[in-house]
Scaffold this motif. Structure first.
Motif, PDB file in Angstrom:
ATOM      1  N   ILE A   6      -0.887  88.109  10.787  1.00 36.68           N
ATOM      2  CA  ILE A   6      -0.974  87.637   9.214  1.00 36.68           C
ATOM      3  C   ILE A   6      -2.313  87.438   8.963  1.00 36.68           C
ATOM      4  O   ILE A   6      -3.504  88.149   8.171  1.00 36.68           O
ATOM      5  N   SER A   7      -3.148  86.446   9.599  1.00 32.69           N
ATOM      6  CA  SER A   7      -4.550  86.212   9.567  1.00 32.69           C
ATOM      7  C   SER A   7      -5.979  86.988   9.251  1.00 32.69           C
ATOM      8  O   SER A   7      -6.949  87.224   8.899  1.00 32.69           O
ATOM      9  N   ASP A   8      -5.193  87.987  10.451  1.00 39.61           N
ATOM     10  CA  ASP A   8      -5.635  89.613  10.678  1.00 39.61           C
ATOM     11  C   ASP A   8      -5.530  90.632   9.223  1.00 39.61           C
ATOM     12  O   ASP A   8      -5.957  91.602   9.493  1.00 39.61           O
ATOM     13  N   LEU A   9      -4.664  90.419   8.840  1.00 45.29           N
ATOM     14  CA  LEU A   9      -3.982  90.955   7.718  1.00 45.29           C
ATOM     15  C   LEU A   9      -5.461  91.144   5.817  1.00 45.29           C
ATOM     16  O   LEU A   9      -5.774  90.167   5.524  1.00 45.29           O
ATOM     17  N   PHE A  10      -4.981  92.470   5.819  1.00 50.34           N
ATOM     18  CA  PHE A  10      -5.809  92.634   3.810  1.00 50.34           C
ATOM     19  C   PHE A  10      -4.897  91.789   3.292  1.00 50.34           C
ATOM     20  O   PHE A  10      -3.883  92.112   3.555  1.00 50.34           O
ATOM     21  N   GLN A  11      -5.597  90.571   2.440  1.00 55.86           N
ATOM     22  CA  GLN A  11      -4.321  90.749   0.977  1.00 55.86           C
ATOM     23  C   GLN A  11      -3.674  91.426   0.776  1.00 55.86           C
ATOM     24  O   GLN A  11      -1.749  90.697   0.872  1.00 55.86           O
ATOM     25  N   ARG A  12      -3.614  92.646   0.909  1.00 55.53           N
ATOM     26  CA  ARG A  12      -2.556  93.768   0.397  1.00 55.53           C
ATOM     27  C   ARG A  12      -1.214  93.566   0.876  1.00 55.53           C
ATOM     28  O   ARG A  12      -0.404  93.666   0.715  1.00 55.53           O
ATOM     29  N   ASP A  13      -2.020  93.994   2.576  1.00 55.53           N
ATOM     30  CA  ASP A  13      -0.594  94.311   3.703  1.00 55.53           C
ATOM     31  C   ASP A  13       0.014  92.723   3.832  1.00 55.53           C
ATOM     32  O   ASP A  13       1.595  92.756   4.584  1.00 55.53           O
ATOM     33  N   SER A 141      -5.675  83.301  -7.217  1.00 54.44           N
ATOM     34  CA  SER A 141      -7.028  83.993  -7.106  1.00 54.44           C
ATOM     35  C   SER A 141      -7.607  83.606  -5.240  1.00 54.44           C
ATOM     36  O   SER A 141      -8.425  82.740  -4.874  1.00 54.44           O
ATOM     37  N   PRO A 142      -6.463  84.041  -4.521  1.00 58.13           N
ATOM     38  CA  PRO A 142      -6.223  83.820  -2.725  1.00 58.13           C
ATOM     39  C   PRO A 142      -7.538  83.633  -2.311  1.00 58.13           C
ATOM     40  O   PRO A 142      -8.048  84.908  -2.790  1.00 58.13           O
ATOM     41  N   SER A 143      -7.821  83.232  -1.825  1.00 55.09           N
ATOM     42  CA  SER A 143      -9.178  83.724  -0.428  1.00 55.09           C
ATOM     43  C   SER A 143      -9.117  84.401   0.900  1.00 55.09           C
ATOM     44  O   SER A 143      -9.922  84.597   1.204  1.00 55.09           O
ATOM     45  N   ASP A 144      -7.477  84.296   1.702  1.00 56.16           N
ATOM     46  CA  ASP A 144      -7.683  84.576   2.613  1.00 56.16           C
ATOM     47  C   ASP A 144      -6.566  85.419   2.091  1.00 56.16           C
ATOM     48  O   ASP A 144      -5.599  84.550   1.867  1.00 56.16           O
ATOM     49  N   SER A 145      -5.824  86.042   3.699  1.00 57.12           N
ATOM     50  CA  SER A 145      -4.328  86.283   3.749  1.00 57.12           C
ATOM     51  C   SER A 145      -3.905  85.252   3.623  1.00 57.12           C
ATOM     52  O   SER A 145      -2.091  85.552   3.574  1.00 57.12           O
ATOM     53  N   LEU A 146      -3.404  84.301   4.536  1.00 56.73           N
ATOM     54  CA  LEU A 146      -2.900  83.123   4.916  1.00 56.73           C
ATOM     55  C   LEU A 146      -2.071  82.633   3.774  1.00 56.73           C
ATOM     56  O   LEU A 146      -1.011  81.963   3.382  1.00 56.73           O
ATOM     57  N   TYR A 170     -11.527  92.506   3.867  1.00 57.79           N
ATOM     58  CA  TYR A 170     -10.459  92.251   4.376  1.00 57.79           C
ATOM     59  C   TYR A 170     -11.037  90.764   4.021  1.00 57.79           C
ATOM     60  O   TYR A 170     -12.520  90.490   4.351  1.00 57.79           O
ATOM     61  N   LEU A 171     -11.016  89.409   4.460  1.00 62.46           N
ATOM     62  CA  LEU A 171     -11.436  87.962   3.278  1.00 62.46           C
ATOM     63  C   LEU A 171     -11.089  87.237   4.712  1.00 62.46           C
ATOM     64  O   LEU A 171      -9.844  86.661   4.681  1.00 62.46           O
ATOM     65  N   ALA A 172     -11.517  86.801   5.828  1.00 63.61           N
ATOM     66  CA  ALA A 172     -11.340  85.949   7.168  1.00 63.61           C
ATOM     67  C   ALA A 172     -11.132  84.168   6.160  1.00 63.61           C
ATOM     68  O   ALA A 172     -12.185  84.450   5.646  1.00 63.61           O
ATOM     69  N   PRO A 173      -9.719  84.097   7.045  1.00 65.64           N
ATOM     70  CA  PRO A 173      -9.252  82.428   7.123  1.00 65.64           C
ATOM     71  C   PRO A 173     -10.786  81.572   6.755  1.00 65.64           C
ATOM     72  O   PRO A 173     -11.620  82.099   8.068  1.00 65.64           O
ATOM     73  N   LEU A 174     -11.177  80.828   6.682  1.00 69.24           N
ATOM     74  CA  LEU A 174     -11.901  80.146   6.434  1.00 69.24           C
ATOM     75  C   LEU A 174     -11.550  78.564   6.729  1.00 69.24           C
ATOM     76  O   LEU A 174     -12.550  77.841   7.209  1.00 69.24           O
ATOM     77  N   SER A 175     -10.533  78.478   6.474  1.00 70.14           N
ATOM     78  CA  SER A 175      -9.674  76.844   6.798  1.00 70.14           C
ATOM     79  C   SER A 175      -8.309  77.751   7.319  1.00 70.14           C
ATOM     80  O   SER A 175      -8.082  78.302   6.798  1.00 70.14           O
ATOM     81  N   LEU A 176      -8.158  76.653   8.445  1.00 71.26           N
ATOM     82  CA  LEU A 176      -7.130  76.767   9.310  1.00 71.26           C
ATOM     83  C   LEU A 176      -6.880  75.510   8.520  1.00 71.26           C
ATOM     84  O   LEU A 176      -4.952  74.738   9.233  1.00 71.26           O
ATOM     85  N   CYS A 195     -22.216  70.613  -4.766  1.00 74.98           N
ATOM     86  CA  CYS A 195     -21.118  71.135  -4.943  1.00 74.98           C
ATOM     87  C   CYS A 195     -20.853  72.429  -5.825  1.00 74.98           C
ATOM     88  O   CYS A 195     -20.632  72.350  -6.146  1.00 74.98           O
ATOM     89  N   ILE A 196     -20.663  73.803  -4.605  1.00 77.94           N
ATOM     90  CA  ILE A 196     -19.675  74.649  -5.260  1.00 77.94           C
ATOM     91  C   ILE A 196     -18.284  74.376  -6.100  1.00 77.94           C
ATOM     92  O   ILE A 196     -17.782  74.301  -4.633  1.00 77.94           O
ATOM     93  N   ILE A 197     -17.960  75.375  -6.524  1.00 75.92           N
ATOM     94  CA  ILE A 197     -16.519  75.288  -7.066  1.00 75.92           C
ATOM     95  C   ILE A 197     -16.509  76.940  -7.151  1.00 75.92           C
ATOM     96  O   ILE A 197     -17.156  77.229  -8.056  1.00 75.92           O
ATOM     97  N   THR A 198     -15.784  77.393  -6.550  1.00 73.95           N
ATOM     98  CA  THR A 198     -15.610  79.134  -6.423  1.00 73.95           C
ATOM     99  C   THR A 198     -13.676  78.981  -6.138  1.00 73.95           C
ATOM    100  O   THR A 198     -12.656  78.605  -5.724  1.00 73.95           O
ATOM    101  N   HIS A 199     -13.251  80.805  -5.825  1.00 78.82           N
ATOM    102  CA  HIS A 199     -12.580  81.991  -5.877  1.00 78.82           C
ATOM    103  C   HIS A 199     -12.329  82.972  -5.523  1.00 78.82           C
ATOM    104  O   HIS A 199     -12.905  83.598  -5.665  1.00 78.82           O
ATOM    105  N   GLY A 200     -11.089  83.078  -4.490  1.00 74.38           N
ATOM    106  CA  GLY A 200     -11.580  84.705  -4.168  1.00 74.38           C
ATOM    107  C   GLY A 200     -12.751  84.896  -3.338  1.00 74.38           C
ATOM    108  O   GLY A 200     -12.948  84.145  -1.843  1.00 74.38           O
ATOM    109  N   TYR A 201     -12.783  85.640  -3.464  1.00 83.57           N
ATOM    110  CA  TYR A 201     -14.040  86.716  -2.550  1.00 83.57           C
ATOM    111  C   TYR A 201     -15.520  85.558  -2.590  1.00 83.57           C
ATOM    112  O   TYR A 201     -15.787  85.525  -1.092  1.00 83.57           O
ATOM    113  N   MET A 202     -15.777  85.487  -3.734  1.00 81.41           N
ATOM    114  CA  MET A 202     -16.393  84.018  -3.547  1.00 81.41           C
ATOM    115  C   MET A 202     -17.053  83.449  -2.600  1.00 81.41           C
ATOM    116  O   MET A 202     -17.743  82.466  -2.634  1.00 81.41           O
TER     117      MET A 202
END
Length: 310
Positions: A6-13, A141-146, A170-176, A195-202
Motif C-alpha cells: 500500500i505504501s508504494d501505491l498512488f493515493q488513487r490506487d 486531506s491525506p498525505s500518503d496512501s497509508l 505519488y507521495l511517499a509516507p514520511l512516518s510509519l 512549527c509548520i502545520i500543513t496537509h496533503g501534498y505540502m
C-alpha cells in the motif's frame, strides 16, 4: 497491483484497492465514477461488475444517483476528478447529501495543482473552503496512501457525508509511527520556536524544507482531517512562537483560516503566517512548481521566510 505494498501505491490506487477488499465481502458497497481510467479501477470492474457504475460525464447526476442509492440502503463511494465533482455539483452536494445527511463518500483525485498543466478547469484550489461551509460534511486531506487506506476503512461506517482530497502524484509516507485517525492530525516532527502545520501534498515539501534548515529545528504537524478540526491541535501548537500554515489551497477558506479562528475563539494570541494560493494567480497555467512559485509556495520562498523568523 497485487505485488505492491500500500505504501508504494498512488493515493488513487490505495483507495480503489482497499475499497475492493471490503466490497468483495459486502454487496451493498457501490463504486460510482465518470469515465475514469486506472489499473486499479479495471481490477475493481473485473471482480465486481455489479457493484460498479460508470455514470458518464454527469457529475450532478452522479451525486443525486448516489444519494438515492444510499437512501435505499447501499453504501456509495464516488470517484472523480476533484474539480469536476465538487465545482460542477456543489448544489447537489448541498441539497442531496448535506441537507439530507446522507453518508455518501466522495474521493476526488487532483487536489490543489495536481493537474497543473491542464489549467484552471482542472485546478481544485477552493474545494476545502466550499465544503467547509456545508453542514455535516467531513473533509480529509491525506498525505500518503497509508492514511488513505485508513480513511477508507473508517468511512465504511460513517453516518455523515465525506470528501477526501486525493493527490495525483505519488507521495511517499514520511512516518510509519502509529497514529489515531480520529484525532485528525499527527506530529511528524517536534521543533523549538517554529512549527509548520500543513496537509496533503505540502507535507512532503514541508519535511524537505525543515530537513534542509535543520539548525532551525522546525516542527511539523500533518492535519489529515480538516473538518471537523480537532481543537486539541492548539495544545500541540502552544509551545511554538511562530506557526506557519502551508497549503496548496486558496488562503481564503483553507486550513489557515480554521487555525486562526480556533485561536481567536480560545482568545489566544498567535504569530500565524498563512502561506497559500493568492486569488490573483490561481488561474495560471504551467507546471505545479511554477504555479506554486507564483504564490510563494516554492521551497526557496518558504525557506527564506523561515530563515527570517526569530
Amino acid at each position: 497491483m497485487k505485488n505492491k505494498k500500500i505504501s508504494d501505491l498512488f493515493q488513487r490506487d490505495s483507495f480503489i484497492s482497499t475499497l475492493l477488499e471490503y466490497a468483495k465481502k459486502d454487496k451493498k458497497i457501490l463504486l460510482i465514477t465518470n469515465d475514469q481510467g486506472a489499473i486499479a479501477l479495471d481490477d475493481y470492474k473485473k471482480h465486481l461488475p455489479n457493484q460498479f457504475i460508470n455514470a458518464g460525464i454527469s457529475e450532478q447526476n452522479i451525486i443525486s444517483v448516489a444519494a438515492g442509492l444510499q437512501k435505499e440502503g447501499f453504501n456509495c463511494f464516488i470517484y472523480s476528478i476533484s474539480s469536476f465533482i465538487i465545482y460542477r455539483a456543489i448544489e447537489q452536494i448541498k441539497i442531496d447529501l448535506c441537507s439530507m445527511k446522507l453518508p455518501v463518500k466522495i474521493f476526488g483525485v487532483g487536489s490543489g495543482y495536481s493537474y497543473a498543466i491542464d489549467g484552471p478547469t482542472h485546478h481544485s484550489t477552493e474545494d476545502i473552503g466550499l465544503l467547509n461551509m456545508m453542514p455535516y460534511m467531513k473533509i480529509y486531506s491525506p498525505s500518503d496512501s497509508l492514511v488513505v487506506k485508513e480513511i477508507v476503512k473508517s468511512s465504511l461506517n460513517s453516518s455523515e457525508p465525506i470528501y477526501v482530497r486525493l493527490d495525483r502524484e505519488y507521495l511517499a509516507p514520511l512516518s510509519l509511527k502509529k497514529y489515531n485517525l480520529d484525532q485528525g492530525y499527527r506530529v511528524i516532527k517536534k521543533g523549538q520556536k517554529t512549527c509548520i502545520i500543513t496537509h496533503g501534498y505540502m507535507l512532503t515539501k514541508a519535511y524537505k524544507i525543515a530537513k534542509d534548515i535543520k539548525h532551525k529545528n522546525i516542527g511539523i504537524i500533518d492535519v489529515f482531517k480538516i473538518k471537523p478540526l480537532n481543537k486539541k491541535v492548539v495544545k500541540d501548537l502552544s509551545k511554538y512562537k511562530n506557526i506557519i500554515c502551508l497549503e496548496e489551497h486558496n488562503e481564503n477558506g483553507g486550513l489557515g483560516n480554521q487555525i486562526s479562528n480556533l485561536y481567536f475563539k480560545n482568545k489566544k494570541n498567535i504569530n500565524l503566517v498563512k502561506i497559500g494560493l493568492k486569488e490573483k494567480t490561481i488561474m495560471g497555467y504551467g507546471s505545479r512548481d511554477h504555479l506554486n512559485s507564483l504564490n510563494n509556495l516554492d521551497e526557496k520562498s518558504v525557506t527564506k521566510l523561515l530563515m527570517s523568523l526569530k
